[in-house]
Write a protein that holds these residues in place. Structure first.
Motif: not given
Length: 622
Positions: A384-392, A493-502
């Protein structure tokens, strides 16, 4: 048989006293006040339950001066005693049981009153132990010391001394309830007759070295000790119990998500430096964790359909069967294990024993969760994008398995010493540049992200576990496996995140609909709501967004929302349920803004609900 009136008197006096207990004397002398002497002994269980009293047994007249706080602290939670301590602990044949020492105060008693001092004995016990023994009579307590051996013997008058537990009340209550339950079936050699309980005795008198303020009544001194013991006692943090409990299925499942050793870095578990595990802090919107043990425990609970052995009566056959059906519906076990569990439940019912799993069953449940669910939960954190970015980023700066990981694994109060050691080892080491700045950069990733709010992470997994059972017919889609479904779900989930929904601050960034107001944000103040209801609304809104993304176009938003409000049967049931859930939050929002006429008129209310959903979906599509 006594041969004279004097011998008869001596025998009767002896019978009024308890049996001799061998003690080891000690002294607690760390206070600036006087030292507190004590006597450590062991007492047979059957004597303990008959002789030692609870604080609630102190005559009520003696408690008239106690404060409300003190009176509450003396209360026994009998539900906890029966359910947790007796049924699930002492009566659990699969559990090794042990209670540590109880603290007992020996108080002078006259009828139903606690006296203000011990006074002198009614009658002295005869003693012929010889010159090596030193005897002290403290009122109706007889204390004898073997002067050159560091041990002694204590006895007290059964009617003139009130022995009361001032620490360990619930343990004593449990032992009393347990023994009462068993006493009619006891045979010579029964474990209950072999059991001895460790006790620490306090005698509040100068003759044994206790220098109390003589202006205070004994009961007031007792009250001070009792309150201090209870205030200073601390419950074990729930996080620690989750990490240590070996009889709880949910805890065992949580541990499949974490490494067995602190610095193990593996794609199959979450890195421990990225998890709040030392304390019962659930929040991780600041700091350096991506989740907490408490939140992982909630996530596992959602996964297991909230099935909890602690929530049922372990003696009730119907509840036991329902619990087993619920937990085995989520964890697929081998047939021989399932049969063994059913046989075990029937055995417990036939014996009137509280139901519990064997170690074999617990291991089977843990292995099933490790194989069937843990990999998917870990995938969400890794993909999931935000967690993936954080852990990387955490991996890049060494916060997973290098120097910063060592730093984060330490308790907060020890991190300063870590920095000092690093500077001692390397004079060029700069804590600000090598610790503070990289971690600040990591923490900044959390800015404006719903993903790092506890309530959102709960909602994320609620959504996953609600949609997954529908995978064979979800939104007219078909997924042949849980893994295939999860791949699709993460993409959504990642698409919605990319749209800024989260985005936490959607309105400030987008300048249109306040996406989460009434759903996750308080309708009045706009503050984040952390309730279970808020988590359910967030999950439901995600479901509606995903469904419309799958079936609709921007031009069809009005028609789609009309179908939601009209509860059209053509809509999937999970979408209808999702709308009903968020509708409650939106009604609260409308009530905060509208006049009474609009709320009472169902058509006007539905119109306002439609407006709220339409503008949010249009904002997302835009």
């Amino acid at each position: 048989m006594p041969n004279s009136p004097l011998e008869t008197f001596i025998v009767e006096a002896q019978n009024k006293y308890t049996n001799e207990l061998i003690f080891v004397p000690g002294e607690f002398a760390l206070s600036n006040m006087e030292a507190v002497p004590y006597f450590t002994a062991v007492m047979p269980l059957q004597d303990l339950v008959n002789q030692i009293k609870l604080v609630e047994d102190i005559p009520d007249e003696a408690l008239l001066d106690w404060s409300l706080e003190e009176l509450f602290q003396r209360d026994i939670s009998w539900d906890r005693v029966e359910t947790e301590l007796v049924n699930r602990y002492l009566n659990n044949p699969a559990k090794l049981s042990f209670f540590n020492s109880l603290t007992i105060a020996l108080l002078p008693q006259n009828g139903f009153a606690i006296e203000e001092c011990y006074g002198e004995p009614d009658s002295k016990l005869s003693s012929d132990k010889g010159d090596r023994w030193e005897r002290k009579d403290v009122g109706n307590i007889c204390v004898e010391y073997l002067t050159d051996a560091g041990i002694g013997i204590i006895r007290w008058h059964k009617d003139r001394i009130f022995p009361v537990a001032i620490d360990g009340q619930h343990r004593l209550a449990a032992l009393k309830a347990y023994y009462e339950e068993k006493k009619d079936t006891l045979m010579p050699g029964s474990p209950e007759l072999k059991t001895k309980i460790s006790l620490i005795f306090l005698i509040l008198d100068e003759r044994v070295g206790f220098k109390r303020n003589t202006e205070k009544p004994i009961l007031e001194t007792l009250r001070e000790i009792f309150i201090d013991l209870n205030k200073n006692a601390r419950n074990v943090p729930k996080s620690r119990l989750i990490l240590l409990e070996d009889q709880n299925i949910q805890s065992l499942c949580v541990r499949t998500l974490l490494p067995k050793k602190a610095k193990i870095s593996s794609p199959s578990v979450l890195p421990l430096p990225m998890v709040t595990w030392r304390s019962d802090e659930a929040k991780f919107d600041s700091g350096y964790s991506v989740t907490s043990v408490l939140n992982l425990n909630e996530i596992v609970s959602y996964c297991l359909n909230r099935a909890s052995l602690e929530a049922i009566d372990p003696l009730e056959e119907k509840q036991i069967k329902q619990y087993i059906d619920k937990i085995t519906a989520k964890l697929d076990l081998e047939q021989n294990v399932k049969k063994s569990i059913i046989d075990r439940s029937q055995l417990c019912i036939d014996r009137t024993e509280p139901f519990s799993f064997t170690e074999k069953h617990l291991n089977a449940f843990q292995d099933a969760f490790r194989q069937q669910w843990a990999p998917h939960i870990i995938r969400v954190f890794k993909e999931f994008s935000p967690y993936k970015k954080y852990l990387l980023k955490a991996g890049e700066i060494g916060a997973i398995d290098k120097m910063l990981a060592d730093y984060l694994l330490l308790p907060v109060e020890k991190r300063g010493k870590f920095e000092e050691r690093k500077k001692t080892d390397n004079k060029n080491f700069n804590p600000h540049l090598e610790i503070k700045e990289p971690l600040k950069e990591l923490e900044n990733i959390k800015t404006n992200e719903w993903a790092f709010q506890v309530v959102f992470q709960k909602a994320l997994f609620i959504n996953l576990f609600e949609l997954e059972p529908q995978k064979e017919s979800l939104f007219d889609l078909r997924f042949d496996s849980r893994n295939e479904f999860l791949t699709w779900w993460i993409v959504q989930m990642n698409d919605l995140h990319e749209q800024g929904v989260f985005s936490l601050h959607w309105k400030a960034e987008k300048g249109n609909a306040d996406l989460w107001l009434g759903i996750a944000n308080n309708p009045g103040s706009g503050s984040i709501q952390h309730s279970q209801a808020a988590a359910n609304r967030i999950s439901s809104f995600i479901t509606i967004c995903m469904y419309f993304k799958h079936i609709g176009t921007p031009e069809e938003i009005n028609n789609f929302v009309n179908d939601l409000i009209d509860e059209k049967e053509e809509l999937p049931r999970i979408v209808q349920n999702a709308f009903r859930t968020i509708k409650n939050g939106l009604v609260s929002l409308i009530k905060a803004k509208a006049n009474a006429d609009e709320i009472e008129d169902i058509k006007k209310l539905n119109k306002r609900i439609k407006q709220e959903i339409v503008k949010r979906l249009k904002a997302i599509q835009a």
